[in-house]
Scaffold this motif. Structure first.
Motif, short mmCIF file in Angstrom:
data_model
loop_
_atom_site.label_atom_id
_atom_site.label_comp_id
_atom_site.label_asym_id
_atom_site.label_seq_id
_atom_site.Cartn_x
_atom_site.Cartn_y
_atom_site.Cartn_z
N THR A 61 48.80 29.62 44.82
CA THR A 61 49.61 29.09 43.72
C THR A 61 49.13 27.70 43.35
OG1 THR A 61 51.53 30.36 44.50
CG2 THR A 61 51.96 28.53 43.00
N SER A 62 48.78 26.91 44.36
CA SER A 62 48.17 25.59 44.12
C SER A 62 47.30 25.25 45.31
CB SER A 62 49.24 24.52 43.92
OG SER A 62 50.01 24.35 45.10
N GLY A 63 46.42 24.26 45.12
CA GLY A 63 45.49 23.86 46.17
C GLY A 63 44.12 24.49 45.96
N HIS A 64 43.23 24.28 46.92
CA HIS A 64 41.84 24.72 46.77
C HIS A 64 41.30 25.28 48.08
CE1 HIS A 64 41.48 22.75 42.81
NE2 HIS A 64 42.28 21.83 43.35
N ILE A 65 40.41 26.26 47.95
CA ILE A 65 39.68 26.81 49.10
C ILE A 65 38.19 26.76 48.75
CG2 ILE A 65 39.25 28.82 50.58
CD1 ILE A 65 42.11 29.75 49.92
N TYR A 66 37.44 25.98 49.54
CA TYR A 66 36.01 25.83 49.32
C TYR A 66 35.22 26.57 50.38
CZ TYR A 66 37.08 21.95 46.13
OH TYR A 66 37.56 21.17 45.10
N TYR A 67 34.28 27.39 49.96
CA TYR A 67 33.23 27.92 50.83
C TYR A 67 31.97 27.17 50.46
CZ TYR A 67 36.08 31.90 52.38
OH TYR A 67 37.06 32.70 52.95
N GLY A 68 31.60 26.19 51.30
CA GLY A 68 30.52 25.30 50.89
C GLY A 68 30.95 24.54 49.66
N ASN A 69 30.15 24.64 48.60
CA ASN A 69 30.48 23.95 47.35
C ASN A 69 31.22 24.84 46.36
OD1 ASN A 69 29.18 21.50 48.10
ND2 ASN A 69 27.18 22.40 47.58
N THR A 70 31.50 26.06 46.74
CA THR A 70 32.17 27.00 45.84
C THR A 70 33.67 26.97 46.03
OG1 THR A 70 30.25 28.50 45.88
CG2 THR A 70 32.34 29.42 45.13
N ASP A 71 34.39 26.61 44.98
CA ASP A 71 35.85 26.62 44.99
C ASP A 71 36.30 28.00 44.52
OD1 ASP A 71 38.56 26.29 44.73
OD2 ASP A 71 38.45 24.51 43.46
N ILE A 72 36.71 28.85 45.45
CA ILE A 72 37.04 30.23 45.07
C ILE A 72 38.32 30.31 44.26
CG2 ILE A 72 35.81 31.22 47.05
CD1 ILE A 72 38.62 31.82 48.27
N THR A 73 39.13 29.24 44.29
CA THR A 73 40.36 29.26 43.49
C THR A 73 40.07 29.13 41.99
OG1 THR A 73 40.72 26.86 43.63
CG2 THR A 73 41.64 28.22 45.39
N GLU A 74 38.84 28.75 41.65
CA GLU A 74 38.46 28.58 40.25
C GLU A 74 37.69 29.78 39.70
OE1 GLU A 74 39.47 26.06 38.50
OE2 GLU A 74 40.34 24.91 40.14
N LEU A 75 37.40 30.77 40.54
CA LEU A 75 36.55 31.89 40.12
C LEU A 75 37.35 32.96 39.37
CD1 LEU A 75 34.36 32.49 43.33
CD2 LEU A 75 33.81 31.11 41.31
N SER A 76 36.68 33.63 38.43
CA SER A 76 37.28 34.77 37.73
C SER A 76 37.37 35.95 38.68
CB SER A 76 36.42 35.15 36.52
OG SER A 76 35.16 35.67 36.97
N GLU A 77 38.08 36.99 38.27
CA GLU A 77 38.21 38.18 39.12
C GLU A 77 36.84 38.82 39.39
OE1 GLU A 77 40.75 39.24 40.82
OE2 GLU A 77 41.98 37.62 40.04
N ASP A 78 35.99 38.90 38.38
CA ASP A 78 34.65 39.48 38.56
C ASP A 78 33.82 38.63 39.51
OD1 ASP A 78 35.24 41.59 36.92
OD2 ASP A 78 34.20 40.77 35.16
N ALA A 79 33.91 37.31 39.35
CA ALA A 79 33.16 36.42 40.23
C ALA A 79 33.69 36.48 41.65
CB ALA A 79 33.22 34.98 39.70
N LEU A 80 35.01 36.62 41.80
CA LEU A 80 35.61 36.77 43.13
C LEU A 80 35.12 38.04 43.81
CD1 LEU A 80 39.38 35.74 42.96
CD2 LEU A 80 37.60 34.74 44.38
N SER A 81 35.05 39.12 43.05
CA SER A 81 34.59 40.39 43.61
C SER A 81 33.16 40.27 44.11
CB SER A 81 34.68 41.49 42.54
OG SER A 81 34.21 42.71 43.04
N ALA A 82 32.30 39.61 43.33
CA ALA A 82 30.92 39.42 43.75
C ALA A 82 30.84 38.50 44.96
CB ALA A 82 30.11 38.84 42.59
N PHE A 83 31.66 37.45 44.96
CA PHE A 83 31.67 36.52 46.10
C PHE A 83 32.10 37.24 47.37
CE2 PHE A 83 33.77 33.66 49.01
CZ PHE A 83 32.87 32.61 49.11
N ARG A 84 33.15 38.03 47.27
CA ARG A 84 33.67 38.77 48.42
C ARG A 84 32.60 39.69 48.99
NH1 ARG A 84 37.33 41.83 45.83
NH2 ARG A 84 38.62 39.97 45.56
N LYS A 85 31.90 40.38 48.11
CA LYS A 85 30.88 41.33 48.54
C LYS A 85 29.72 40.64 49.25
CE LYS A 85 28.03 42.92 45.48
NZ LYS A 85 27.41 43.62 44.33
N ASP A 86 29.35 39.45 48.79
CA ASP A 86 28.17 38.77 49.31
C ASP A 86 28.44 37.84 50.48
OD1 ASP A 86 26.61 40.01 47.41
OD2 ASP A 86 26.73 38.35 45.97
N ASN A 87 29.71 37.47 50.69
CA ASN A 87 29.99 36.39 51.65
C ASN A 87 30.97 36.75 52.77
OD1 ASN A 87 28.72 33.69 50.51
ND2 ASN A 87 29.52 34.84 48.76
#
Length: 255
Positions: A61-87
């Motif tokens: 709802t608020s706040g941030h989660i960073y994997y390295g330099n990637t803030d996953i809270t800012e990613l679109s659904e498609d980008a999240l899906s790709a991130f999940r698959k690769d990481n």
């Protein structure tokens, strides 16, 4: 150790304006590369919600989660899906194996879905599959189907499938919940071995103190907040287990 994952001041609310439930309340912590972190808490403490947000299955709802330099809270659904698959790799209580595929085919499927078939071809996939099956000591059941093997062997196959792509983080949700005590101990020793030999970064949600004693650090949640943290350091597992039990005695029922 290298800073790997940062969870900064995250909150999660469910419901509407007339009936709001705060599941996670301003939680902040880091996970370093190669750490084996456990998350414990009573029912309703927010531990599964926290795991789901780290797994990109649920949004903060608020706040941030960073994997390295990637803030996953800012990613679109498609980008999240790709991130999940690769990481990310996942090991859950119910295995989620495909019964129509052999143990080996379940692991290979994870590689082909990742598009790794384009990188090195069939031999590279076969070699990687062989490596992870040997590491998890399930090479002798590679041609069997999930319904032909034990629960512990199924769970080690699930681990192989989760780790075969070298994920940044392995997420385990009550992974020993469906196992007998011997199979559970074998799986936990496997996790510890992977943590040491592969420098695998693992975050495990569990209500079981015995399982948690294999971790290097435990975060205790209550009412959506981290209220205590334990680090194993150089302590024996027996000593660490007693420390965990002492903390749990303050929280009541962990189921």
């Amino acid at each position: 150790m290298q800073n790997y994952i940062q969870i900064l001041d995250i909150e999660k609310y469910y419901g509407n304006t007339s009936n709001v439930t705060k599941a996670i309340d301003r939680v902040t912590f880091d996970v370093n590369k190669g750490e084996f972190v456990g998350v414990m808490g009573p029912s309703g403490s927010g531990k599964t919600t926290l795991l789901n947000m780290l797994a990109t299955i649920d949004r903060v709802t608020s706040g941030h989660i960073y994997y390295g330099n990637t803030d996953i809270t800012e990613l679109s659904e498609d980008a999240l899906s790709a991130f999940r698959k690769d990481n990310l790799g996942f090991v859950f209580q119910d295995y989620n194996l495909l019964d129509t595929l052999t143990i080996e085919e379940n692991v290979i499927l994870a590689l082909t879905l990742q598009g790794r078939a384009k990188s090195g071809g069939k031999k590279a996939i076969s070699d990687r599959c062989d490596e992870i099956l040997r590491l998890l000591e399930i090479q002798d059941i590679r041609d069997k189907f999930p319904y032909q093997v034990s629960g512990g062997q199924k769970q080690r196959c699930a681990c192989a499938r989760a780790l075969v792509n070298h994920p940044r983080l392995l997420l385990a949700d009550e992974p020993t919940g469906a196992l007998d005590s011997k199979a559970a101990q074998t799986l936990l020793e496997t996790f510890s071995g992977l943590n040491r030999s592969m420098d695998a970064t693992i975050l495990m949600v569990t209500h079981d103190a015995f399982s948690a004693s294999y971790c290097g650090r435990i975060l205790f949640l209550k009412d959506g907040r981290i209220f205590h943290e334990l680090r194993r350091g150089d302590k024996s597992r027996k000593v660490f287990l007693q420390e965990i039990l002492d903390v749990l005695s303050l929280t009541g029922n962990m189921e």
